[in-house]
Design a protein around this motif. Structure first.
Motif, PDB file in Angstrom:
ATOM      1  N   LEU A   1     -15.990   8.621 -29.410  1.00  0.00           N
ATOM      2  CA  LEU A   1     -16.606   9.496 -28.423  1.00  0.00           C
ATOM      3  C   LEU A   1     -17.930  10.004 -28.989  1.00  0.00           C
ATOM      4  O   LEU A   1     -18.017  10.334 -30.173  1.00  0.00           O
ATOM      5  CB  LEU A   1     -15.694  10.681 -28.110  1.00  0.00           C
ATOM      6  N   LYS A   2     -18.936  10.078 -28.163  1.00  0.00           N
ATOM      7  CA  LYS A   2     -20.224  10.607 -28.628  1.00  0.00           C
ATOM      8  C   LYS A   2     -20.079  12.041 -29.137  1.00  0.00           C
ATOM      9  O   LYS A   2     -20.762  12.457 -30.076  1.00  0.00           O
ATOM     10  CB  LYS A   2     -21.252  10.543 -27.499  1.00  0.00           C
ATOM     11  N   SER A   3     -19.163  12.752 -28.536  1.00  0.00           N
ATOM     12  CA  SER A   3     -18.951  14.149 -28.934  1.00  0.00           C
ATOM     13  C   SER A   3     -18.365  14.281 -30.336  1.00  0.00           C
ATOM     14  O   SER A   3     -18.369  15.387 -30.908  1.00  0.00           O
ATOM     15  CB  SER A   3     -18.013  14.840 -27.938  1.00  0.00           C
ATOM     16  N   SER A   4     -17.900  13.160 -30.917  1.00  0.00           N
ATOM     17  CA  SER A   4     -17.317  13.196 -32.265  1.00  0.00           C
ATOM     18  C   SER A   4     -18.386  13.327 -33.344  1.00  0.00           C
ATOM     19  O   SER A   4     -18.083  13.649 -34.493  1.00  0.00           O
ATOM     20  CB  SER A   4     -16.506  11.925 -32.515  1.00  0.00           C
TER      21      SER A   4
ATOM     22  N   ASN B   1     -22.311   8.579 -35.322  1.00  0.00           N
ATOM     23  CA  ASN B   1     -23.472   7.878 -34.774  1.00  0.00           C
ATOM     24  C   ASN B   1     -23.843   6.614 -35.530  1.00  0.00           C
ATOM     25  O   ASN B   1     -24.610   5.803 -35.032  1.00  0.00           O
ATOM     26  CB  ASN B   1     -24.683   8.831 -34.773  1.00  0.00           C
ATOM     27  N   LYS B   2     -23.309   6.462 -36.735  1.00  0.00           N
ATOM     28  CA  LYS B   2     -23.613   5.289 -37.557  1.00  0.00           C
ATOM     29  C   LYS B   2     -22.407   4.998 -38.456  1.00  0.00           C
ATOM     30  O   LYS B   2     -21.547   5.871 -38.658  1.00  0.00           O
ATOM     31  CB  LYS B   2     -24.870   5.526 -38.389  1.00  0.00           C
TER      32      LYS B   2
ATOM     33  N   TYR C   1     -13.055   8.174 -19.889  1.00  0.00           N
ATOM     34  CA  TYR C   1     -14.222   8.307 -20.766  1.00  0.00           C
ATOM     35  C   TYR C   1     -15.278   7.294 -20.320  1.00  0.00           C
ATOM     36  O   TYR C   1     -15.234   6.127 -20.698  1.00  0.00           O
ATOM     37  CB  TYR C   1     -13.815   8.069 -22.223  1.00  0.00           C
TER      38      TYR C   1
ATOM     39  N   ASP D   1     -21.162   6.467 -20.718  1.00  0.00           N
ATOM     40  CA  ASP D   1     -22.166   7.373 -21.270  1.00  0.00           C
ATOM     41  C   ASP D   1     -21.565   8.399 -22.236  1.00  0.00           C
ATOM     42  O   ASP D   1     -22.286   9.121 -22.925  1.00  0.00           O
ATOM     43  CB  ASP D   1     -22.927   8.085 -20.154  1.00  0.00           C
ATOM     44  N   LYS D   2     -20.227   8.424 -22.321  1.00  0.00           N
ATOM     45  CA  LYS D   2     -19.557   9.323 -23.256  1.00  0.00           C
ATOM     46  C   LYS D   2     -19.118   8.607 -24.533  1.00  0.00           C
ATOM     47  O   LYS D   2     -18.586   9.234 -25.447  1.00  0.00           O
ATOM     48  CB  LYS D   2     -18.328   9.951 -22.596  1.00  0.00           C
ATOM     49  N   LEU D   3     -19.356   7.290 -24.575  1.00  0.00           N
ATOM     50  CA  LEU D   3     -18.854   6.481 -25.687  1.00  0.00           C
ATOM     51  C   LEU D   3     -19.972   6.026 -26.622  1.00  0.00           C
ATOM     52  O   LEU D   3     -21.073   5.702 -26.179  1.00  0.00           O
ATOM     53  CB  LEU D   3     -18.121   5.245 -25.154  1.00  0.00           C
ATOM     54  N   LYS D   4     -19.659   5.983 -27.896  1.00  0.00           N
ATOM     55  CA  LYS D   4     -20.514   5.358 -28.896  1.00  0.00           C
ATOM     56  C   LYS D   4     -19.813   4.075 -29.310  1.00  0.00           C
ATOM     57  O   LYS D   4     -18.704   4.111 -29.864  1.00  0.00           O
ATOM     58  CB  LYS D   4     -20.706   6.278 -30.100  1.00  0.00           C
TER      59      LYS D   4
END
Length: 354
Positions: free
Chosen positions: A115-118, A121-122, A200, A203-206
């Motif tokens: 989740l992007k909220s987590s 990012n890398k 989810y 746009d909420k997922l990485k």
């Protein structure tokens, strides 16, 4: 002389072609790596369109679930199969004489999803996180990705304090994501859509696509046993196992070419053949919707590399070499596979190309 010429012409017209001469199709059992779904659309299209029949083959497409196609082919329960490159090469290392004959997907569809909220990012952000992985060799792309960024996992019993805690789960992301793991294994064509169905949105997922990080371990190849290839009279057909293999590959490629060009029709061919595995999850539980997603995504994996150069089914030697090097670096392979692990002559017979 005119009568002789006419008689000769009539006899020529009466002579059957090789496919026509064989009145009874040769039964061939092709073991799929999973349950029927659009992941295997090209094979189902080849069957529905009569491409296998045109080659004198009666192909039975066998579903398998979470077992290993390697075992069914090695034991003779199936004649041919589909699997991932890691499965095939590790089997060869164990002395199982299975042989790669065609590469259907030219790009890996393996991903890790957070989740992007987590705040992940890398890959370096995986440290200290819980990662949901599939067992039985399906975890290798994730392990390779983590190792590339200097991370270790609890899958390695020799590591005292691993960077990442691995949590194995049985192919349904809803069991673990996002409550029990921070990242989860997901194929572009299947589990990502299931995660969307859980509420989810994209746009909420990485999404970490393994090939984007230099880990392009090939999936969905066609293989058989050396025993089949060496058979001079496959099932009493009068044809060698290698010729049967070439016919199967030729028809399969034709089926895949058609499927990716006619995706909606391919989905309609697949739908009557699968049960609950056709469905997604939650809000995306409609079978047609999920299989349409899947067909669109597998088309991207097929339409890559050699396929885009008019060489569908061809295993790029450079990519194969890099896959071997990666697996050796992971310690999964102890040495280079023998030359017999790949038989390019089947693809050459099937396509007439070199």
């Amino acid at each position: 002389m005119k009568k002789l010429a006419l008689l000769s012409a009539l006899l020529t017209l009466a002579l059957p072609t090789a496919a026509q001469a064989q009145t009874k199709p040769v039964t061939v059992r092709l073991q799929l790596k999973w349950f029927p779904q659009a992941q295997f659309a090209g094979f189902f299209v080849a069957q529905a369109k009569g491409y296998f029949k045109d080659e004198g083959l009666d192909v039975q497409l066998l579903p398998i679930g979470d077992q290993s196609p390697i075992q069914t082919v090695a034991t003779g329960a199936a004649d041919f199969g589909t699997t991932w490159i890691t499965d095939l090469l590790t089997a060869r290392q164990q002395g199982i004489q299975v042989v790669h004959i065609a590469q259907i997907f030219q790009k890996s569809g393996f991903t890790l999803v957070a989740l992007k909220s987590s705040g992940i990012n890398k890959p370096a952000d995986f440290k200290g996180k819980r990662v949901g992985l599939w067992p039985s060799g399906n975890e290798y792309p994730a392990v390779a990705l983590m190792k590339k960024y200097g991370l270790t996992s609890s899958l390695d019993s020799t590591v005292a304090n691993p960077s990442v805690q691995a949590v194995t789960y049985p192919f349904d992301p809803s069991i673990v994501f996002p409550d029990k793991v921070d990242l989860v294994s997901a194929m572009t064509y299947n589990e990502i859509d299931q995660i969307v169905g859980l509420g989810y949105s994209m746009d909420k997922l990485k999404i970490f696509k393994a090939p984007d990080y230099g880990v392009n371990l090939l999936e969905d190849l066609m293989f058989t046993s050396q025993k089949v290839l060496d058979d001079k009279n496959f099932k009493g057909s009068g044809m060698s196992g290698k010729e049967i293999a070439a016919r199967l590959v030729r028809a399969s490629i034709k089926g895949w070419d058609y499927a990716v060009k006619h995706k909606a029709e391919a989905v309609n061919i697949v739908l009557p053949l699968c049960g609950n595995t056709c469905k997604g999850s939650g809000t995306r539980s409609d079978a047609k919707e999920h299989q349409t997603w899947q067909m669109n995504e597998v088309a991207k994996l097929y339409n890559a590399g050699p396929t885009m150069q008019g060489r569908a089914g061809y295993l790029d030697p450079a990519l194969y070499k890099s896959n071997v090097a990666l697996l050796k670096d992971l310690g999964i392979l102890k040495a280079d596979p023998s030359a017999g692990a790949v038989d390019y002559s089947v693809w050459q017979m099937a396509t007439g190309k070199k």
